[in-house]
Design a protein around this motif. Structure first.
Motif, PDB file in Angstrom:
ATOM      1  N   ILE A 544       0.837  -1.203   0.000  1.00  0.00           N
ATOM      2  CA  ILE A 544       0.000   0.000   0.000  1.00  0.00           C
ATOM      3  C   ILE A 544       0.875   1.258   0.000  1.00  0.00           C
ATOM      4  CG2 ILE A 544      -1.615   1.356   1.397  1.00  0.00           C
ATOM      5  CD1 ILE A 544      -2.819  -1.367   2.309  1.00  0.00           C
ATOM      6  N   GLU A 545       1.908   1.268   0.833  1.00  0.00           N
ATOM      7  CA  GLU A 545       2.790   2.435   0.897  1.00  0.00           C
ATOM      8  C   GLU A 545       3.601   2.599  -0.384  1.00  0.00           C
ATOM      9  OE1 GLU A 545       5.078   2.437   4.475  1.00  0.00           O
ATOM     10  OE2 GLU A 545       3.301   2.463   5.775  1.00  0.00           O
ATOM     11  N   LEU A 546       3.943   1.478  -1.022  1.00  0.00           N
ATOM     12  CA  LEU A 546       4.706   1.560  -2.269  1.00  0.00           C
ATOM     13  C   LEU A 546       3.847   2.127  -3.401  1.00  0.00           C
ATOM     14  CD1 LEU A 546       7.515   1.015  -3.338  1.00  0.00           C
ATOM     15  CD2 LEU A 546       6.747  -1.252  -4.038  1.00  0.00           C
ATOM     16  N   ILE A 547       2.563   1.802  -3.422  1.00  0.00           N
ATOM     17  CA  ILE A 547       1.656   2.386  -4.428  1.00  0.00           C
ATOM     18  C   ILE A 547       1.667   3.908  -4.302  1.00  0.00           C
ATOM     19  CG2 ILE A 547      -0.777   2.609  -5.104  1.00  0.00           C
ATOM     20  CD1 ILE A 547      -1.127  -0.343  -4.264  1.00  0.00           C
ATOM     21  N   GLN A 548       1.589   4.398  -3.073  1.00  0.00           N
ATOM     22  CA  GLN A 548       1.630   5.846  -2.844  1.00  0.00           C
ATOM     23  C   GLN A 548       2.969   6.424  -3.289  1.00  0.00           C
ATOM     24  OE1 GLN A 548       0.757   7.035   1.175  1.00  0.00           O
ATOM     25  NE2 GLN A 548       1.221   9.179   0.805  1.00  0.00           N
ATOM     26  N   TYR A 549       4.052   5.716  -3.004  1.00  0.00           N
ATOM     27  CA  TYR A 549       5.410   6.137  -3.397  1.00  0.00           C
ATOM     28  C   TYR A 549       5.479   6.316  -4.916  1.00  0.00           C
ATOM     29  CZ  TYR A 549      10.555   5.706  -3.882  1.00  0.00           C
ATOM     30  OH  TYR A 549      11.875   5.898  -4.194  1.00  0.00           O
ATOM     31  N   ILE A 550       4.938   5.363  -5.651  1.00  0.00           N
ATOM     32  CA  ILE A 550       4.949   5.427  -7.120  1.00  0.00           C
ATOM     33  C   ILE A 550       4.097   6.588  -7.611  1.00  0.00           C
ATOM     34  CG2 ILE A 550       4.252   4.199  -9.225  1.00  0.00           C
ATOM     35  CD1 ILE A 550       4.902   1.577  -7.645  1.00  0.00           C
ATOM     36  N   GLN A 551       2.944   6.765  -7.002  1.00  0.00           N
ATOM     37  CA  GLN A 551       2.037   7.834  -7.432  1.00  0.00           C
ATOM     38  C   GLN A 551       2.621   9.221  -7.145  1.00  0.00           C
ATOM     39  OE1 GLN A 551      -1.606   6.660  -5.452  1.00  0.00           O
ATOM     40  NE2 GLN A 551      -2.273   5.421  -7.184  1.00  0.00           N
ATOM     41  N   GLU A 552       3.568   9.296  -6.223  1.00  0.00           N
ATOM     42  CA  GLU A 552       4.249  10.568  -5.955  1.00  0.00           C
ATOM     43  C   GLU A 552       5.408  10.802  -6.913  1.00  0.00           C
ATOM     44  OE1 GLU A 552       5.306  10.191  -1.874  1.00  0.00           O
ATOM     45  OE2 GLU A 552       3.263  10.571  -1.126  1.00  0.00           O
TER      46      GLU A 552
END
Length: 614
Positions: A544-552
């Motif tokens: 979940i945190e990696l998805i946010q990392y990519i979207q940033e």
């Protein structure tokens, strides 16, 4: 020409020739250029004696420093104007940063950054930002004045005309000695916090100054590792590696009789808690702890490296405590310290995922073909051969074993249970999970200066497992069933932490959430092994945190540099800038075409729920 004039001439010649120079000036102080750089750290020592914390700053990775007595009419003060001008001639401009202690009536904050030049404002704000990041508990302020910064009652150290033309830029740092008690004795933790936060922030400031203000590329200022890292640092790293290699935490906390325990559990109609057996612990945890705390990490003046080592020592200490309490309720509390708990947000997310998948789930047809352990091992060997095309020096092995459950990577080696089987549909995804992520980050970490990047920095598991699940998604193997298992593990960890027993958690997974009996057993075993292991919650949290990392829009490839966690990225960036860390050697298949194109899908997803296959 007297001796002092000779020293000044030697210094100016060294600047012109870009030659490192160290000069002790009798009864005056010293001037150190480990490398000729366009900035100088200055500390004028008061008559009462030097402040140990401020003096120690020069022993960190600042490259250049000048120590002189606090005498208004000292001739050496005039040298600084000439040295700064010479550096400006070579690099386009020069930055002077002077540090001093402030009396309580002079400032109310812990650290004040003093400036007067307009061009210094960007640098002052950047320094303040880094100080607040490194030490959020300290009060930091900017003080803008009309006079170039210097300690009270002392002359400025640069030519006002040079400052006006921005040939030389000047910053002052005044510090309240909150790291001493009323009797002047150092408070160890506070003093270390001051010293290390200032040193890290100055290191970043100097690099940013070189990048923005000078005529050369900042990359030229990477220090050669063998020049800047002393033998003590390598010795401590070697001891940490040696102590880490004495044991394999996952193998020691994984049952060796999982298959037999499952058969017995099934024969007893799932009513009796299985008995698990473990490998003998080959170390004395107390002796390992003694060896760890004999390391004089407090003597390392490089704040970044000292932090890395302290962090790793703390984790190894916690793991020793866990192993010493293996099979007891205390093990669970150690696991909460090392791997963390399940937050309410993650728990609710896991439940919602299970509900969403089950609302559209139809009975999946069994895969026509399952691979056995030997066939899966062959796929892994083919992937290893693919990676060897990038780096012929890369080499590892694949082992089929009777004493493990499932698949695991230890010290860069893939271990597969003899009873293991996997659907052909999932096999490619698991290869990228285990070989493309866990093995690659081990060997990329092995290329680094410090061993902890291959062993794993403390708390690396969350980012590592999130990256491994991302690999499954990118190669098209993140099925609904796989998402259900990741969510089910979170539910199981939460249930265990709440105090429920093995049978209760097994029944919950089987009866309430519809997992089959063998999957329910395996999830429960993983969570209750050794006394209660919370590690399995990190897969979903990390993803979940990696998805946010990519979207940033952040860099994915840097995450494969070793076994790191996300909040280590500023440290990684610092060490790359200094030439201590190398860019990743091996690039996983899933970060290459055609799979990398699938990252665009993640940018369009509003949440993990969009990854459910409808």
């Amino acid at each position: 020409m007297d001796s002092q004039d000779k020293i000044l001439t030697q210094l100016l010649r060294a600047i012109r020739d870009k030659t490192p120079i160290h000069k002790q000036i009798p009864n005056k102080g010293k001037i150190v250029f480990n490398k000729i750089v366009p900035y100088i750290f200055i500390y004028r020592i008061p008559p009462t004696g030097k402040d140990r914390i401020l003096a120690e700053l020069a022993k960190s990775d600042l490259a250049s420093a000048i120590f002189v007595p606090e005498k208004p009419d000292d001739e050496v003060n005039t040298w600084i104007i000439k040295i700064a001008k010479a550096l400006a001639n070579e690099f386009g401009t020069c930055l002077l940063v002077e540090v001093w202690t402030a009396a309580e009536h002079q400032q109310t904050t812990d650290i004040a950054i003093q400036l007067s030049q307009k061009n210094a404002l960007v640098l002052a704000e950047y320094l303040a930002k880094n100080l607040r990041t490194e030490a959020p508990e300290l009060l930091i302020e900017l003080k803008k004045g009309n006079r170039l910064p210097s300690p009270p009652d002392l002359p400025i150290l640069i030519d006002p005309q040079d400052a006006k033309e921005n040939i030389v830029i000047s910053l002052g740092i005044s510090i309240q000695k909150r790291y001493e008690d009323l009797e002047g004795r150092l408070l160890p933790l506070l003093s270390r916090n001051f010293r290390e936060s200032i040193a890290k922030s100055l290191s970043r400031l100097f690099f940013e100054f070189v990048r923005l203000y000078t005529t050369v590329r900042a990359a030229h200022f990477k220090m050669k590792v063998h020049e800047r890292l002393n033998a003590q640092i390598y010795e401590i790293d070697n001891v940490l590696a040696k102590e880490s290699q004495k044991f394999d935490f996952l193998l020691l906390t994984t049952p060796i009789n999982t298959h037999d325990a499952w058969l017995q559990f099934k024969n007893e109609k799932f009513r009796k808690t299985p008995v698990f057996h473990y490998r003998p612990i080959p170390i004395d945890p107390d002796l390992v702890k003694r060896n760890l705390y004999n390391l004089r990490i407090e003597d390392i003046y490089d704040p970044t490296i000292a932090y890395l080592f302290r962090d790793k020592r703390r984790e190894l200490d916690d793991m020793m405590t866990m192993l010493a309490s293996r099979g007891t309720p205390d093990f669970k509390y150690g696991s909460l310290m090392v791997f963390g708990n399940v937050s309410d947000t993650l728990y609710e997310m896991a439940k919602a995922l299970l509900i969403a998948i089950d609302s559209i789930r139809t009975k999946e047809h069994p895969d026509e073909h399952y691979l056995n352990a030997q066939e899966f091992a062959q796929l892994a060997k083919e992937e290893i051969s693919f990676l060897q095309q990038q780096a012929p020096s890369f080499s590892t092995s694949v082992r089929i074993r009777e004493d493990i459950s499932g698949v695991m990577v230890n010290h860069g080696v893939l271990n597969i249970s003899k009873q293991y089987k996997i659907s052909k549909k999932r096999a490619l995804a698991l290869i990228q999970h285990e070989v493309g992520t866990h093995i690659i980050t081990y060997f990329n970490g092995k290329e680094q200066t410090f061993s902890l990047f291959r062993q794993g920095v403390p708390g690396y598991e969350q980012l590592q497992e999130g990256l491994a699940v991302l690999a499954e998604f990118l190669v098209g193997g993140l099925t609904n069933e796989r998402l259900r298992i990741l969510a089910g593990r979170v539910i199981a960890v939460r249930h265990m932490v709440m105090g429920h027993g093995f049978i209760e958690t097994f029944n919950m997974l089987y009866e309430e959430y519809g997992f089959d009996t063998e999957s329910s057993f395996n999830m429960t075993m993983r969570v209750y092994r050794a006394g209660g292991l919370t590690k399995d919650a990190v897969y979903l949290q990390g993803f979940i945190e990696l998805i946010q990392y990519i979207q940033e829009g952040k860099d994915l490839e840097i995450l494969t540099i070793g076994k790191i966690r996300e909040d280590y990225l500023p440290i990684v960036s610092d060490l790359i800038q200094r030439g201590i860390l190398k860019k990743p050697l091996l690039k996983p298949r899933y970060l290459q075409n055609p799979y990398i194109k699938k990252l665009k899908d993640i940018n369009q997803f509003s949440s993990i729920f969009k990854m459910i296959n409808y």
